[in-house]
Design an enzyme around this catalytic site. Structure first.
Site, PDB file in Angstrom:
ATOM      1  CG  HIS A  94     -45.060 135.691   0.040  1.00  0.00           C
ATOM      2  ND1 HIS A  94     -45.712 135.433   1.211  1.00  0.00           N
ATOM      3  CD2 HIS A  94     -45.449 134.731  -0.828  1.00  0.00           C
ATOM      4  CE1 HIS A  94     -46.486 134.359   1.049  1.00  0.00           C
ATOM      5  NE2 HIS A  94     -46.328 133.910  -0.174  1.00  0.00           N
ATOM      6  N   GLY A  95     -41.217 138.381   0.434  1.00  0.00           N
ATOM      7  CA  GLY A  95     -40.239 139.277  -0.180  1.00  0.00           C
ATOM      8  C   GLY A  95     -39.947 140.464   0.702  1.00  0.00           C
TER       9      GLY A  95
END
Lengths: 476, 430
Positions: free
Chosen positions: A326-327
Site C-alpha cells: 500500500h505504500g
C-alpha cells in the site's frame, strides 16, 4: 486521470464509448489498448514508455516460458520465471521503495554519525503496484500452465493496461480474465445499460460521500490540531468511511466501466464493515488483492498446510507484504502487521472458527472497532502521528471540537457522515453492487434508475462545480 | 480448515457477463439516463448552449492547448475542466443547492487523482477555509490570522526595512509617508465566532504588531486605526463591510483625510465629505467563499472647492494599471503640488477618487504583489523605482496583514531596498 473528473466524464469516456460502438467488435481490444495508453499518458506521458517497456519484457518472457524449447528445459524455464519476477519486483522496488530505503539508510547513518547519505526522490508512475501484480500474475499463470501465453500483443496490453483497472484496481488475475480477452461478441447496448448503474454507484460513493467526509478526517489528522477523545474518534471514523467509500467507489466505477466494454471484473468489496471477525474482514476488503496474495504468495509459501509455526510465519509474511504494497512507509507496515497479528490471535484463540451467525452484534462491533483502530496507522503521516491520535482516542480527555475541525464539520458533512455510518448497521447480505448487477426485483430496478438518474447526475454536478476556482485572490 | 482460510476466495475464471435479465424498457431507461449524463452536455452544446463565465471566478479560464510535448496532457485536462458545456450551470446549481438547502457556502475541494493502492484520492491536507463565517452574516479573511501567526517575515525585519526606506528617501531629499489600514478583524472583531483557527496565536501577535507601529520612529507614519475606531465609536456603525475585507466608504474618507493632513494640514481647507446615498458592493469575501453576494453601503465623496480632477490610466499590462492624477485648483482649496507617488493595495485603489482632488501631480502605482499576480514583477519593479526617483513624496499604504506578514512584493524587503538605494544614488537630489 481520475474517473471523477470532467476530462474523463465528458471527454474521454464519451469519445471512447462512441468509438467502441462505431467500430466492429473484433476491434474492441485494439481500441481498449490504444485508449488505455492515452488514459495513462494523462498521468505522465513519459511513464507510458516505461509501461510499454515493462509490458514488452513480460510479453516476451511469457512467450519464452510457454515455448516448446523451454518445455524441455525446466531449469531454464524456472530461471526465466525467477528473472522475470525479479525484474518486475525490481522495477516496483526502485520506483516505489528506493526513496523509502535510502531515507532509512540516511537516518541510520545520521544516528551513527556516519555522515549524510543521499536520499532518492523518484516520481512514482501511477498504478505501478497494480500493473506489476498483473504482470506477475501473467508470468506465474503461464509458468504454472494455468493459461497459455498470450500471442496477441494487443490482447496483452488490453489485459495489463485496461483503463478501468489501471490505476486503482481491482487486481485481475490473468487466469480469471484470459478467456474474456478473446471473446469480443457483445451486446453493446445491454453492456452499457448494465455497466452504467454500477459506474454511477461508484461515482456517487466517491464524490458525494468519500469526498464529503474527507475534510473532517484531514482536519483531525493535520499537524498541530489539539485533539481530545471525541475529536480523535470523529476523525478516525470519518477516515474509516472515507477510505471505504472512496476505494470501493473506484472499484464500482471500474467494474461498471469494464462491463460497458463487455468485460466482467472480479468483485473487490463485500460490506467489509459488517464482518464478524478480522478474518472475515479480509474476505470482504480489497478482495482482489487478498486473492492475489493467496494465489501467488500464501499458497506457494505453504499456506496452512505446514506446521503451526509455518502457518503463522506465512500469515505474517502475507500481511507484511500487504502493508508495504500500500505504500513505502512504516505506517503501512504497521497497519499490515496489526492485521496479521489480529488474524493470528483469532486463529490461536479459535475465534476464527466461531460460526458466522453466532454473537453477530458484538462480533461485528468488535471487528469494526479493530478495523477503525487499524486505519489510524494507515492514515497517519508517521508513526508519531499515529501515536498521537491513538493516545487521544484511548486516554480520555474532553472538550469542544478544535476550530480546525468545527470549521469543516458543516451540516451537510454531518449529514453525509451519518449516512455513511449507516453502512455499518444494515444487514450483512445487502451488497449494493451485487444487487445492482444481478437483481431483478423492483428494489433493484428502482435503485438502478435512482443511481443513474439522480445520484450520479448530482455527483457530476459536484465534479463540475469542483472546477470553479474562487480562491486565487486578485483584489489584494 | 481450508487452504485459503484467512484470505478472500472467489471464482478462478470469470465468465463473460451474462445476458441481461431485466426487461428491455428498464435497460432503455437506464441507458438513456446514462447517456444523458455523459453526452448531455454535448447535446446541449449542439443545441447552442455555451458555458458562460461564472461570477467570482478569480482566474482566467484555460485557452485551447497547443501541442508542446509532455505538458500537453496537463493542458488538455485543465482546458477540459474549464470549458466543458454547461459548466456554469453546474456551478450555479451546486451553489444553489448548498446555500438554499443547507445554508452553507459550497465546498470546492475537488478530486485529486486516483486511489492508488487503496490510499484515498482526496487531498491529504487539512482544508482550512479562507473565509471565516462570523455572526450576523459577517465574513472574515483567514489571512488576517494566518499571517499574524505565521508571518513570512518577522515584524522586526519589516520595521527595520521601513526605517531603511525612510532614511534612504530622506537622504535623497524625499519624504516617506506610511500608512497601514488595520485588518477588518482588528477593528471589528465583535462579529467573529467564539473560536476559530489561529485565534490563540493571532490575538497577541496583532497586539504586539500595533504596539510596535505605535512606537515606530518614522516621522511620516500616519496612524489611521485610531481615527477609524473613533469614528466607529462615535457613530455606532461598523467601520468595515460585512461581506468584504475592506472598510466602508466613510472609513475610506477618514483614511484619505488622515494622509492628506500629514502631507499638508492646509489641504483641509475647502474640503467637505458629501453623502451620496446608498450603493451596492460585491463582497470579496463572499466571492472567495464561493458564494458571491452583494451588500449595500452608504457612499461618500470628498469635494474640494474649486478643484478640477484630471485622471488617466496607464496599463503596464492587463493586470497592472498605473493612475496619473493632475488636479488643478482655481481658488478656494489648494492642491498638493510636489510630485507624489502613491504605492498601495486595494484600500488605495478603492479610495483613488477620494485622493484625486488633493493632488496636482500624483501617480498611483499598485503594490508589487499585484505585479506578481499579473506576471510582470520585473517590469513593475523597474517602473516603481523610476516613479520613486522621479517624485518628491512617496506615500506607501499596505494593509496590516500584508505590511507585517507578507514577503512577496514587499517594498520593505532587502532586495527591493537595495535596488532603491542604487536607484536613488543615480537620481539627483530633489
Amino acid at each position: 486521470m481520475s474517473f471523477a473528473s470532467p476530462v474523463f466524464l465528458w471527454y474521454f469516456l464519451p469519445l471512447t464509448l462512441l468509438a467502441y460502438w462505431a467500430l466492429p467488435s473484433r476491434a474492441r481490444n485494439t481500441l481498449l489498448s490504444v485508449v488505455s495508453l492515452v488514459f495513462y499518458a494523462f498521468g505522465g506521458l513519459s511513464f507510458v514508455f516505461a509501461l510499454l517497456a515493462v509490458i514488452a519484457v513480460n510479453f516476451a518472457a511469457g512467450l519464452a516460458i510457454d515455448g516448446d524449447r523451454m518445455a524441455a528445459a525446466p531449469g531454464r524455464r524456472k530461471a526465466l520465471l525467477v528473472a522475470t519476477v525479479g525484474f518486475d519486483l525490481g522495477i516496483l522496488a526502485i520506483w516505489k521503495y528506493a526513496g523509502f530505503a535510502t531515507e532509512q539508510v540516511h537516518r541510520i547513518a545520521d544516528v551513527l554519525g556516519a555522515g549524510s547519505t543521499p536520499v532518492l526522490s523518484i516520481a512514482l508512475p501511477i498504478g505501478i503496484s497494480f500493473f506489476t501484480f498483473h504482470h506477475l500474475s501473467y508470468v506465474v499463470d503461464v509458468y504454472r500452465h494455468s493459461r497459455r501465453a498470450q500471442r496477441s500483443p494487443v490482447q496483452f496490453i488490453a489485459y495489463i493496461a485496461m483503463f478501468p483497472q489501471l490505476v486503482a484496481g481491482p487486481i485481475v488475475r490473468y487466469h480469471e480474465i484470459a478467456e474474456q480477452l478473446g471473446e469480443t461478441r457483445r451486446d453493446r447496448f445491454g453492456d452499457f445499460a448494465a455497466g452504467m448503474p454500477r459506474f454511477c454507484l461508484g461515482l456517487a460513493k466517491k464524490v458525494l460521500i468519500a469526498d464529503s467526509v474527507a475534510p473532517i478526517a484531514d482536519a483531525v489528522f493535520a499537524d498541530g490540531v489539539a485533539l481530545n477523545t471525541p475529536t480523535a474518534w470523529l476523525g478516525v471514523l470519518a477516515y474509516t468511511f472515507q477510505i471505504y467509500f472512496d476505494f470501493s467507489g473506484y472499484s464500482d466505477m471500474a467494474i461498471g466501466l469494464a462491463r460497458m466494454f463487455g468485460f466482467r471484473f472480479p468483485e473487490n468489496f463485500a460490506r467489509p464493515y459488517s464482518a464478524v471477525s478480522v478474518t472475515d474482514f479480509w474476505r470482504r476488503w480489497h478482495m482482489s488483492l487478498s486473492r492475489w496474495f493467496r494465489d501467488y504468495l500464501y499458497i506457494p509459501l505453504g499456506g496452512n498446510r505446514g506446521s503451526t509455526v509455518a502457518t503463522y510465519r506465512n500469515l505474517y509474511i502475507v500481511f507484511f507484504a500487504t502493508g508495504f504494497w500500500h505504500g513505502a512507509n512504516w505506517t503501512f507496515l504497521a497497519w499490515g502487521l496489526y492485521h496479521g497479528t489480529m488474524l493470528a490471535i483469532e486463529r490461536a484463540t479459535g475465534l476464527a472458527k466461531v460460526p458466522e451467525d453466532r454473537f453477530v452484534v458484538p462480533r461485528r462491533a468488535l471487528t469494526f472497532l479493530l478495523a477503525v483502530v487499524g486505519w489510524v496507522f494507515f492514515r497517519a503521516a508517521s508513526m508519531e502521528d499515529a501515536g498521537r491520535v491513538l493516545k487521544a482516542m484511548f486516554v480520555p480527555s474532553f472538550g469542544g471540537l478544535p476550530p480546525e475541525v468545527s470549521t469543516v464539520l458543516t451540516d451537510y458533512r454531518t449529514l453525509v457522515f451519518a449516512l455513511a455510518a449507516l453502512v455499518v448497521f444494515i444487514p450483512r447480505d445487502f451488497v449494493m453492487g451485487k444487487l445492482l448487477d444481478d437483481g431483478v426485483s423492483k428494489i433493484a430496478v428502482s435503485l438502478r434508475v435512482a443511481y443513474t438518474g439522480i445520484a450520479a447526475p448530482y455527483a457530476a454536478v459536484v465534479v463540475a462545480a469542483g472546477t470553479f476556482s474562487p480562491f486565487l485572490y486578485f483584489k489584494f | 480448515m481450508t487452504e485459503t482460510e484467512p484470505l478472500a476466495t472467489g471464482p478462478d475464471v470469470l465468465a463473460p457477463p451474462p445476458p441481461p435479465r431485466e426487461g428491455k424498457a428498464v435497460r432503455l431507461l437506464v441507458a438513456a439516463l446514462g447517456a444523458g449524463l455523459l453526452f448531455g452536455p454535448w447535446a446541449a452544446a449542439a443545441l447552442g448552449a455555451r458555458s458562460d463565465a461564472v461570477p467570482g471566478e478569480n482566474r482566467a479560464l484555460a485557452e485551447r492547448p497547443d501541442w508542446h510535448g509532455f505538458k500537453t496532457f496537463e493542458d488538455i485536462t485543465t482546458y477540459a475542466a474549464d470549458r466543458f458545456p454547461l459548466r456554469d450551470l453546474a456551478i450555479r446549481a451546486n451553489k444553489r443547492f448548498t446555500t438554499d438547502v443547507f445554508g452553507e457556502n459550497p465546498s470546492y475541494a475537488s478530486d485529486a487523482g486516483a486511489a492508488v493502492g487503496g490510499v484515498p484520492s482526496t487531498k491529504p491536507q487539512a482544508e482550512v477555509a479562507q473565509v471565516i463565517s462570523g455572526r450576523d452574516g459577517w465574513l472574515y479573511f483567514f489571512d488576517d490570522f494566518r499571517r499574524a501567526c505565521r508571518p513570512d517575515v518577522p515584524l522586526d525585519t519589516v520595521l527595520a526595512g521601513v526605517r531603511r526606506m525612510d532614511a534612504l528617501l530622506a537622504a535623497s531629499g524625499r519624504r516617506l509617508v506610511l500608512t497601514v489600514p488595520p485588518d477588518k478583524s482588528t477593528v471589528d472583531p465583535q462579529f467573529l465566532p467564539a473560536d476559530y483557527v489561529d485565534r490563540a496565536c493571532s490575538v497577541p501577535a496583532k497586539a504586539e504588531r500595533w504596539r510596535a507601529l505605535a512606537g515606530l520612529d518614522v516621522p511620516g507614519y500616519v496612524d489611521v486605526r485610531t481615527p477609524i475606531e473613533a469614528q466607529e465609536k462615535k457613530t455606532g456603525v461598523p467601520a468595515y463591510l460585512p461581506l468584504d475585507t475592506h472598510w466602508t466608504q466613510l472609513s475610506s474618507t477618514i483614511f484619505v483625510q488622515a494622509v492628506a493632513n500629514r502631507l499638508d494640514p492646509a489641504l483641509a481647507t475647502g474640503t467637505s465629505v458629501v453623502p451620496l446615498g446608498t450603493t451596492k458592493y460585491g463582497g470579496d469575501l463572499s466571492a472567495i467563499a464561493g458564494n458571491p453576494q452583494t451588500g449595500t453601503e452608504q457612499a461618500f465623496a470628498i469635494r474640494r472647492k474649486g478643484v478640477t480632477v484630471a485622471k488617466t490610466e496607464e496599463a503596464l499590462n492587463a493586470g497592472y494599471v498605473l493612475t496619473h492624477v493632475r488636479s488643478t485648483a482655481s481658488g478656494g482649496a489648494a492642491v498638493f503640488g510636489p510630485r507624489t507617488v502613491l504605492i498601495g493595495d486595494s484600500f488605495t485603489q478603492r479610495a483613488l477618487d477620494k485622493f484625486a482632488p488633493y493632488f496636482g501631480d500624483l501617480v498611483r502605482v499598485p503594490e508589487l504583489s499585484k505585479a506578481i499576480l499579473a506576471g510582470n514583477l520585473p517590469q513593475a519593479t523597474d517602473r516603481m523605482l523610476e516613479e520613486i526617483a522621479g517624485s518628491k513624496v512617496v506615500v506607501v499604504e499596505l494593509v496590516e496583514r500584508t505590511f507585517a506578514g507578507a514577503k512577496d512584493g514587499s517594498p520593505f524587503g532587502a532586495a527591493f531596498l537595495d535596488r532603491l538605494e542604487a536607484s536613488l544614488a543615480r537620481a539627483p537630489k530633489r
